[in-house]
Scaffold this motif. Structure first.
Motif, short mmCIF file in Angstrom:
data_model
loop_
_atom_site.label_atom_id
_atom_site.label_comp_id
_atom_site.label_asym_id
_atom_site.label_seq_id
_atom_site.Cartn_x
_atom_site.Cartn_y
_atom_site.Cartn_z
N GLU A 1 6.98 17.95 10.09
CA GLU A 1 5.99 18.55 10.98
C GLU A 1 4.75 18.82 10.14
N LEU A 2 3.59 18.30 10.59
CA LEU A 2 2.36 18.41 9.83
C LEU A 2 1.30 19.17 10.61
N GLU A 3 0.51 19.94 9.89
CA GLU A 3 -0.59 20.70 10.49
C GLU A 3 -1.80 20.57 9.56
N PRO A 4 -2.96 21.11 9.97
CA PRO A 4 -4.16 20.96 9.15
C PRO A 4 -3.93 21.39 7.70
N ASP A 5 -4.53 20.61 6.82
CA ASP A 5 -4.46 20.80 5.36
C ASP A 5 -3.16 20.34 4.75
N ASP A 6 -2.25 19.72 5.52
CA ASP A 6 -1.05 19.11 4.94
C ASP A 6 -1.42 17.73 4.39
N TYR A 7 -0.88 17.42 3.22
CA TYR A 7 -1.07 16.13 2.55
C TYR A 7 0.31 15.53 2.32
N GLN B 1 0.80 -1.22 0.00
CA GLN B 1 0.00 0.00 0.00
C GLN B 1 0.83 1.27 0.00
N GLU B 2 0.51 2.16 -0.92
CA GLU B 2 0.96 3.54 -0.85
C GLU B 2 -0.04 4.21 0.09
N GLU B 3 0.42 5.13 0.95
CA GLU B 3 -0.49 5.77 1.89
C GLU B 3 -0.50 7.28 1.72
N LEU B 4 -1.71 7.84 1.75
CA LEU B 4 -1.93 9.27 1.75
C LEU B 4 -2.36 9.67 3.15
N TYR B 5 -1.65 10.63 3.75
CA TYR B 5 -1.99 11.19 5.06
C TYR B 5 -2.51 12.61 4.85
N VAL B 6 -3.69 12.92 5.40
CA VAL B 6 -4.27 14.26 5.33
C VAL B 6 -4.61 14.68 6.76
N VAL B 7 -3.95 15.73 7.24
CA VAL B 7 -4.22 16.21 8.59
C VAL B 7 -5.49 17.05 8.55
N LEU B 8 -6.50 16.60 9.31
CA LEU B 8 -7.77 17.31 9.37
C LEU B 8 -7.76 18.37 10.47
N ASP B 9 -7.18 18.01 11.62
CA ASP B 9 -6.99 18.99 12.70
C ASP B 9 -5.88 18.49 13.60
N GLY B 10 -5.32 19.42 14.39
CA GLY B 10 -4.21 19.08 15.27
C GLY B 10 -2.87 19.24 14.58
N ARG B 11 -1.81 18.87 15.30
CA ARG B 11 -0.45 18.91 14.76
C ARG B 11 0.21 17.57 14.99
#
Length: 119
Positions: free
Chosen positions: A76-82, A55-65
């Protein structure tokens, strides 16, 4: 033709591995070629250090850090990061603060993850 679900109607379950709770939206939607899940983490919780076989995985931050460690690099990821991570790349997602992440794996392969011992 299509399937639809509201996240509020999906029951959360404790993850089999790691600290988070998961809402298996893919189970409700039944897609053929992808595997979507919504994960909720408290601050400090994380997934196990792991990789996917296919599996290739897509991570999408909906809220939080979050911090997403991929091999020897930490993002470092925050909301709206893909972020898309290739199958064999070793990774761990850790919540810096309480948050929610949409994770979509493709192809839809059951039990594809391989949990690793600590680095």
């Amino acid at each position: 033709m299509y399937s639809r679900v509201n996240i509020a109607d999906v029951d959360a379950h404790d993850a089999e591995a790691g600290d988070a709770r998961v809402k298996p939206v893919g189970y409700e939607l039944r897609p053929e070629t992808m595997r979507p899940n919504v994960w909720t983490f408290e601050a400090g919780e994380s997934t196990p250090y792991h990789y996917q076989k296919k599996q290739e995985e897509l991570y999408v931050v909906l809220d939080g850090r979050f911090e997403l460690r991929i091999e020897d690099e930490t993002l470092e990821l925050e909301p709206d990061d893909y972020v898309v991570v290739e199958p064999r790349a070793k990774r761990r997602l850790t919540a810096v603060e309480r948050g929610t992440v949409l994770v979509v794996g493709a192809p839809n392969v059951k039990d594809d993850g391989v949990i690793l011992d600590e680095e």
